[in-house]
Design a protein around this motif. Structure first.
Motif, PDB file in Angstrom:
ATOM      1  N   ARG A 109       0.834  -1.211   0.000  1.00  0.00           N
ATOM      2  CA  ARG A 109       0.000   0.000   0.000  1.00  0.00           C
ATOM      3  C   ARG A 109       0.869   1.262   0.000  1.00  0.00           C
ATOM      4  O   ARG A 109       0.629   2.199  -0.745  1.00  0.00           O
ATOM      5  N   ASP A 145      -8.228   1.341  -0.874  1.00  0.00           N
ATOM      6  CA  ASP A 145      -7.768   0.850   0.423  1.00  0.00           C
ATOM      7  C   ASP A 145      -6.801   1.844   1.065  1.00  0.00           C
ATOM      8  O   ASP A 145      -6.913   2.162   2.249  1.00  0.00           O
ATOM      9  N   ARG A 149      -7.571   4.033   4.535  1.00  0.00           N
ATOM     10  CA  ARG A 149      -6.703   3.930   5.710  1.00  0.00           C
ATOM     11  C   ARG A 149      -6.214   5.314   6.160  1.00  0.00           C
ATOM     12  O   ARG A 149      -6.113   5.580   7.348  1.00  0.00           O
TER      13      ARG A 149
END
Length: 163
Positions: A109, A145, A149
């Motif tokens: 990520r 995602d 976050r």
């Protein structure tokens, strides 16, 4: 007034790592460039993606049967194994292997969408996920995602204002 975001140590490390390699924009994120600068051999084959180390020899093999955006995400995942992990996963206890896999997903990520490159986007645009996906060459799901976050971290922390 601006919201204050405190990066994780890993986010900070990845941004610093890229800056040391001279990588400051999404266009400069390139698997071949990153691998070459670290002395990692990069292969694309019709086998599952994996990282391999033996002594000073390091390689990443990416499954070329996958869509290109997923291939890039696999590269970051395998890069994490080389940079942050040791040992052969087949020989280690399941809990330790699961911890390494969690870490590699987390690393992906941050490496795919590094914080220092995310500062100049308008996140209120309805097509922001498509824009990030196109510019960073990763799936919209990974972009979503990453942004979720960041948003959850902002809403969990008390809001501090920067003057």
């Amino acid at each position: 007034m601006k919201l204050s975001y405190t990066p994780t140590p890993l986010e900070t490390w990845i941004s610093h790592f890229y800056k040391q390699l001279g990588i400051k924009t999404p266009e400069e994120l390139d698997e071949h460039r990153i691998a070459r600068s670290l002395g990692i051999h990069l292969f694309y084959k019709e086998i599952p993606s994996m990282a391999y180390e033996f002594g000073r020899f390091k390689s990443i093999t990416i499954d070329k049967r996958l869509p290109s955006l997923v291939q890039r995400e696999h590269f970051y995942h395998e890069l994490c194994h080389i940079l942050r992990h040791s040992g052969r996963q087949l020989m280690m206890p399941a809990a330790f292997r699961e911890l390494q896999e969690w870490d590699a997903r987390n690393f992906t990520r941050y490496a795919a969408l590094p914080l220092h490159m995310l500062k100049n986007y308008d996140y209120k645009q309805p097509e922001i996920l498509d824009i990030l996906s196109e510019q960073f060459k990763v799936t919209p799901e990974l972009c979503s995602d990453r942004l979720l976050r960041i948003k959850s971290k902002l809403s969990c922390n008390p809001i501090r204002f920067i003057s």
